[in-house]
Design an enzyme around this catalytic site. Sequence first.
Site, mmCIF file in Angstrom:
data_model
loop_
_atom_site.group_PDB
_atom_site.id
_atom_site.type_symbol
_atom_site.label_atom_id
_atom_site.label_comp_id
_atom_site.label_asym_id
_atom_site.label_seq_id
_atom_site.Cartn_x
_atom_site.Cartn_y
_atom_site.Cartn_z
ATOM 1 C CD GLU A 157 21.522 -27.683 3.850
ATOM 2 O OE1 GLU A 157 21.151 -26.806 3.048
ATOM 3 O OE2 GLU A 157 21.129 -27.732 5.030
ATOM 4 C CG ASN A 198 26.011 -31.262 8.144
ATOM 5 O OD1 ASN A 198 25.819 -32.253 8.831
ATOM 6 N ND2 ASN A 198 25.317 -30.137 8.292
ATOM 7 C CG HIS A 234 16.838 -30.467 10.610
ATOM 8 N ND1 HIS A 234 16.900 -29.845 11.836
ATOM 9 C CD2 HIS A 234 17.896 -30.015 9.895
ATOM 10 C CE1 HIS A 234 17.953 -29.037 11.864
ATOM 11 N NE2 HIS A 234 18.571 -29.137 10.695
ATOM 12 C CD GLU A 262 22.333 -28.809 10.696
ATOM 13 O OE1 GLU A 262 21.213 -28.331 10.406
ATOM 14 O OE2 GLU A 262 23.348 -28.659 9.973
ATOM 15 C CG ASP A 264 15.134 -30.096 14.711
ATOM 16 O OD1 ASP A 264 14.832 -30.794 13.725
ATOM 17 O OD2 ASP A 264 15.506 -28.915 14.581
#
Length: 446
Positions: A157, A198, A234, A262, A264
């Site tokens: 990030e 990432n 996400h 990651e 979802d």
Amino acid sequence: MRSLRTGLSLASLVTGLALLLGAPPAQAADLPLRDLADAKNKVIGTAVAGSKLTGTYAEIAAREFNAVTPENAMKWGSVEPTRGTYNWAEADRIVDFAEANGQQVRGHTLVWHSQNPSWLANGAWTAAELRQLMNSHIATTMGRYQGRLATWDVVNEAFNEDGTYRQSLWYNGLGTDYIAEALTAARAADPSAKLYINDYNVEGVNAKSTAMYNLVRSLKERGVPIDGVGLQAHLILGQVPATLQQNIQRFADLGVDVAITELDIRMTLPADSAKLAQQAADYRQVLNACVAVPRCVGATVWGFGDADSWVPSTFPGQGAATPYDEGYAPKPAYHAIAEALGGTTTPPTGACTATYSVVNQWNSGFTGQVRIACDGASLSSWKANWTYGAGQQVTQAWNATCTQSGTAVSCSNASYNGTVPDGGSVTFGFNASWTGSNPVPTVTLG
């Protein structure tokens, strides 16, 4: 809906969801996800917590996934909460679990603006001191697992939404080259591990992903070790970027691997059949995009069960973001992942359904009823599960034993009504309190 406020008796509000029978719920695909992914030379992974690696959670994690990511156990605040004092217990447990089950491990994460120990975050460091701390942390953490982890999220990030660098301990102390320095230190610590940067909101082509693209291109041109890019994913229901595959391909064209790290897909609660169908379509779209690009190595879901998801505590009123429900039964999203990986689903040989009704309601409470019926199948015991979306609380139940933890309700059969034959049904009831609204939840059988 005016009768909700007048206290008049309501007509039944009904919802039902069939549970496919014949095989255990988590085995509803013809093959486990990991076998399907292996056949396509892809990774299908999940984030895990070491403390949960027992029982059903551990069984599903081992059976369905060929890779795991420690959700929090390898972050700096977890492994070195006090300077010079290390706690590797949970991280070790996850790595040992993965090795015992033939799984890859993705290390997460080494250099990040968040979840740092207070001694580090609140220190007054010179650039030389900060560089030494960063390099030492990378060497110590990666060195402990040298040769055992397939990949590492080295830098996490680094960018703002507009593509500028995020103001952080590392950027403010070391400048933009902290990323190159971290990657170089990581290569020295474990030459066999694949090294990634990432980030989130970089799934489609936008200002943030373009900034990451330009960074990766620059790092490659300078000879800085960089093996891959992680797209966190996400996502929000119905909002998979149309440029996802294009974006994956442009990174791959730079000569690096790409991973969905990651994944979802959250929705506004409560879930219903339409939302679950859209979520399945979204998961399929993401996996299809990855499968279509050879250098997309695969996807990791950020937890596989709704009960373990970070989403509800971070985004109030949202959730149901993972491929399994709170009772670890596979949702349509699970089957969509399987199909995207080349699998098929087993047609049901019969079904039992749970139907939720509000039979009476007054200013502060209501009486509810759940009917469990079987057609072409049977049950020797049952458990009905649902999640309330507006603060309702069960206060009394009959013909079942009901418990409630937060918003999650679970009701299991009494000693005398666990058997539901083909063509038969049982009913149980309950009283509950409500204020403001009383939306009908989706019920699953477990």
